[in-house]
Design an enzyme around this catalytic site. Structure first.
Site, PDB file in Angstrom:
ATOM      1  N   GLN A  95      -2.187   3.430  17.350  1.00 55.53           N
ATOM      2  CA  GLN A  95      -3.454   2.740  17.093  1.00 55.53           C
ATOM      3  C   GLN A  95      -4.113   2.404  18.429  1.00 55.53           C
ATOM      4  O   GLN A  95      -3.459   1.920  19.348  1.00 55.53           O
ATOM      5  CB  GLN A  95      -3.222   1.445  16.295  1.00 55.53           C
ATOM      6  CG  GLN A  95      -2.644   1.681  14.901  1.00 55.53           C
ATOM      7  CD  GLN A  95      -3.697   2.151  13.905  1.00 55.53           C
ATOM      8  OE1 GLN A  95      -4.809   2.502  14.285  1.00 55.53           O
ATOM      9  NE2 GLN A  95      -3.337   2.174  12.630  1.00 55.53           N
ATOM     10  N   LYS A 123      -7.799   7.992  -1.349  1.00 52.55           N
ATOM     11  CA  LYS A 123      -9.032   8.518  -0.737  1.00 52.55           C
ATOM     12  C   LYS A 123      -9.602   9.688  -1.540  1.00 52.55           C
ATOM     13  O   LYS A 123      -9.751  10.808  -1.053  1.00 52.55           O
ATOM     14  CB  LYS A 123      -8.775   8.922   0.712  1.00 52.55           C
ATOM     15  CG  LYS A 123      -8.368   7.730   1.600  1.00 52.55           C
ATOM     16  CD  LYS A 123      -8.316   8.105   3.057  1.00 52.55           C
ATOM     17  CE  LYS A 123      -8.016   6.914   3.954  1.00 52.55           C
ATOM     18  NZ  LYS A 123      -6.684   6.355   3.783  1.00 52.55           N
ATOM     19  N   GLY A 153       1.343  -1.823   8.910  1.00 52.35           N
ATOM     20  CA  GLY A 153       2.466  -0.958   8.569  1.00 52.35           C
ATOM     21  C   GLY A 153       3.645  -1.191   9.485  1.00 52.35           C
ATOM     22  O   GLY A 153       4.461  -2.083   9.277  1.00 52.35           O
ATOM     23  N   ARG A 154       3.712  -0.373  10.542  1.00 52.62           N
ATOM     24  CA  ARG A 154       4.911  -0.345  11.385  1.00 52.62           C
ATOM     25  C   ARG A 154       5.313  -1.671  12.013  1.00 52.62           C
ATOM     26  O   ARG A 154       6.523  -1.927  12.144  1.00 52.62           O
ATOM     27  CB  ARG A 154       4.746   0.757  12.450  1.00 52.62           C
ATOM     28  CG  ARG A 154       4.819   2.146  11.828  1.00 52.62           C
ATOM     29  CD  ARG A 154       4.216   3.209  12.704  1.00 52.62           C
ATOM     30  NE  ARG A 154       2.766   3.063  12.786  1.00 52.62           N
ATOM     31  CZ  ARG A 154       1.975   3.852  13.505  1.00 52.62           C
ATOM     32  NH1 ARG A 154       2.497   4.845  14.196  1.00 52.62           N
ATOM     33  NH2 ARG A 154       0.666   3.661  13.512  1.00 52.62           N
ATOM     34  N   THR A 188     -11.653   6.810  11.154  1.00 44.77           N
ATOM     35  CA  THR A 188     -11.666   6.333  12.549  1.00 44.77           C
ATOM     36  C   THR A 188     -11.156   7.403  13.509  1.00 44.77           C
ATOM     37  O   THR A 188     -11.301   7.258  14.727  1.00 44.77           O
ATOM     38  CB  THR A 188     -10.837   5.050  12.703  1.00 44.77           C
ATOM     39  OG1 THR A 188      -9.577   5.252  12.074  1.00 44.77           O
ATOM     40  CG2 THR A 188     -11.543   3.872  12.074  1.00 44.77           C
ATOM     41  N   PRO A 214     -18.177  14.418  -9.162  1.00 49.00           N
ATOM     42  CA  PRO A 214     -18.110  13.169  -9.936  1.00 49.00           C
ATOM     43  C   PRO A 214     -17.198  13.253 -11.149  1.00 49.00           C
ATOM     44  O   PRO A 214     -16.400  12.342 -11.399  1.00 49.00           O
ATOM     45  CB  PRO A 214     -19.576  12.935 -10.340  1.00 49.00           C
ATOM     46  CG  PRO A 214     -20.361  13.572  -9.240  1.00 49.00           C
ATOM     47  CD  PRO A 214     -19.572  14.790  -8.837  1.00 49.00           C
ATOM     48  N   LYS A 243       0.846  -1.203   0.000  1.00 44.71           N
ATOM     49  CA  LYS A 243       0.000   0.000   0.000  1.00 44.71           C
ATOM     50  C   LYS A 243       0.876   1.246   0.000  1.00 44.71           C
ATOM     51  O   LYS A 243       1.752   1.406   0.852  1.00 44.71           O
ATOM     52  CB  LYS A 243      -0.901   0.025   1.245  1.00 44.71           C
ATOM     53  CG  LYS A 243      -1.734   1.299   1.375  1.00 44.71           C
ATOM     54  CD  LYS A 243      -2.770   1.182   2.467  1.00 44.71           C
ATOM     55  CE  LYS A 243      -2.414   1.897   3.742  1.00 44.71           C
ATOM     56  NZ  LYS A 243      -2.581   3.350   3.710  1.00 44.71           N
ATOM     57  N   HIS A 291     -12.001  12.296  -3.318  1.00 40.06           N
ATOM     58  CA  HIS A 291     -13.234  12.953  -2.853  1.00 40.06           C
ATOM     59  C   HIS A 291     -13.360  14.287  -3.575  1.00 40.06           C
ATOM     60  O   HIS A 291     -12.681  15.256  -3.235  1.00 40.06           O
ATOM     61  CB  HIS A 291     -13.156  13.175  -1.331  1.00 40.06           C
ATOM     62  CG  HIS A 291     -14.453  13.614  -0.719  1.00 40.06           C
ATOM     63  ND1 HIS A 291     -14.587  13.851   0.629  1.00 40.06           N
ATOM     64  CD2 HIS A 291     -15.667  13.829  -1.257  1.00 40.06           C
ATOM     65  CE1 HIS A 291     -15.835  14.212   0.900  1.00 40.06           C
ATOM     66  NE2 HIS A 291     -16.505  14.215  -0.237  1.00 40.06           N
ATOM     67  N   ASP A 292     -14.208  14.336  -4.595  1.00 38.48           N
ATOM     68  CA  ASP A 292     -14.382  15.581  -5.367  1.00 38.48           C
ATOM     69  C   ASP A 292     -15.688  15.434  -6.150  1.00 38.48           C
ATOM     70  O   ASP A 292     -16.436  14.459  -5.969  1.00 38.48           O
ATOM     71  CB  ASP A 292     -13.168  15.801  -6.296  1.00 38.48           C
ATOM     72  CG  ASP A 292     -12.897  17.286  -6.540  1.00 38.48           C
ATOM     73  OD1 ASP A 292     -13.864  18.018  -6.850  1.00 38.48           O
ATOM     74  OD2 ASP A 292     -11.740  17.709  -6.429  1.00 38.48           O
ATOM     75  N   ASP A 342      -3.838   4.104  -2.044  1.00 38.78           N
ATOM     76  CA  ASP A 342      -4.751   4.607  -1.013  1.00 38.78           C
ATOM     77  C   ASP A 342      -4.785   6.127  -1.073  1.00 38.78           C
ATOM     78  O   ASP A 342      -4.162   6.809  -0.267  1.00 38.78           O
ATOM     79  CB  ASP A 342      -4.270   4.107   0.359  1.00 38.78           C
ATOM     80  CG  ASP A 342      -5.253   4.428   1.464  1.00 38.78           C
ATOM     81  OD1 ASP A 342      -6.424   4.749   1.170  1.00 38.78           O
ATOM     82  OD2 ASP A 342      -4.851   4.363   2.641  1.00 38.78           O
TER      83      ASP A 342
END
Ligand code: C5P
Length: 237
Positions: A195, A65, A215-216, A125, A70, A37, A67-68, A63
């Site tokens: 997290q 994300k 990840g880490r 989250t 269409p 990723k 958002h705008d 990844d």
């Protein structure tokens, strides 16, 4: 879609701004993870040629994300087709028309055998009920996750990014159809980092995750390949 659970697979998140570091991780982890990723941090720092270079021939979860409006999201999906991602994220809060436009662009821009799965992010989250209420969303995060999850699937998305604790309610509401991808995973005994509401790989698998994102616990391990192999073994066990 069959009701048979799918095997849970491992994605490693390569969160860095440094191309050499990302390349070293990707090379060292090839064969030990199912997908890599790369996201906003790396793409903005290193550029999309570096994304392509680091991914090489490994399956890529892009990844970003999106958002705008269409039209813009559809154009972005077409622009990203040269990177051949296997998974691509966008925000469900962009609404039905935005997701449908992304679906149409994806179906048009990619050959059928190389089409990425489109994954919707429902509620970040980092937002709790109070933070959501400040954005005008009443009724709490759980309701909003289920509402946006259902909308995303009805708008042609292949699946959802969700926290481990949303897996069971989403499976209950939406069944086996959505591809569910879950970060916030920590092998037993590892450092939690920032997290908070974590699950182990096996717990996430049992709750219905198709993919876990780690990840880490892998990239910061003394031996990243061994750490990834241990998680893969836990998933298979
Ligand atoms: O290092 P760690 O295992 O916490 O990395 C998890 C990855 O998943 C990071 O790329 C992070 O941005 C992403 N992520 C997350 N929690 C979410 C959504 C995405 O940790 N709710």
């Amino acid at each position: 879609m069959s009701d048979t659970p799918r095997p849970t697979k491992l994605i490693v998140a390569l969160d860095t701004q440094d191309t050499a570091q990302a390349r070293q991780w990707a090379t060292g982890l090839a064969g030990h993870v199912d997908m890599i990723k790369l996201g906003l941090e790396f793409a903005y720092a290193a550029g999309f040629d570096a994304v392509s270079d680091v991914a090489g021939t490994q399956p890529l979860f892009l990844d970003l994300k999106l958002h705008d409006i269409p039209n813009t999201v559809a154009s972005a999906v077409r622009s990203l087709s040269r990177l051949r991602p296997r998974l691509l994220t966008l925000h469900a809060s962009g609404g039905r028309a935005m997701m449908q436009a992304a679906r149409a662009a994806c179906d048009e821009a990619f050959p059928a055998d190389a089409r990425p799965q489109l994954l919707a992010v429902t509620v970040l989250t980092s937002l709790d009920d109070a933070g959501l209420a400040e954005t005008g969303v009443q009724g709490g995060a759980r309701d909003q996750v289920l509402r946006l999850g259902a909308l995303a699937m009805d708008s042609g998305m292949d699946g959802l990014v969700c926290s481990a604790h949303e897996l069971a309610p989403l499976r209950q509401e939406l069944g086996r159809a959505p591809v569910l991808v879950t970060p916030g995973i920590r092998p037993a005994g590892s450092d939690q980092g920032d997290q908070k509401r974590i699950m182990t790989p096996a717990q996430a698998r049992d709750a219905g995750a198709d993919w876990i994102v780690v990840g880490r616990p892998i990239t910061r391990a003394a031996d990243p390949a061994a750490a990834a192999a241990a998680i893969a073994a836990e998933l298979a066990g």
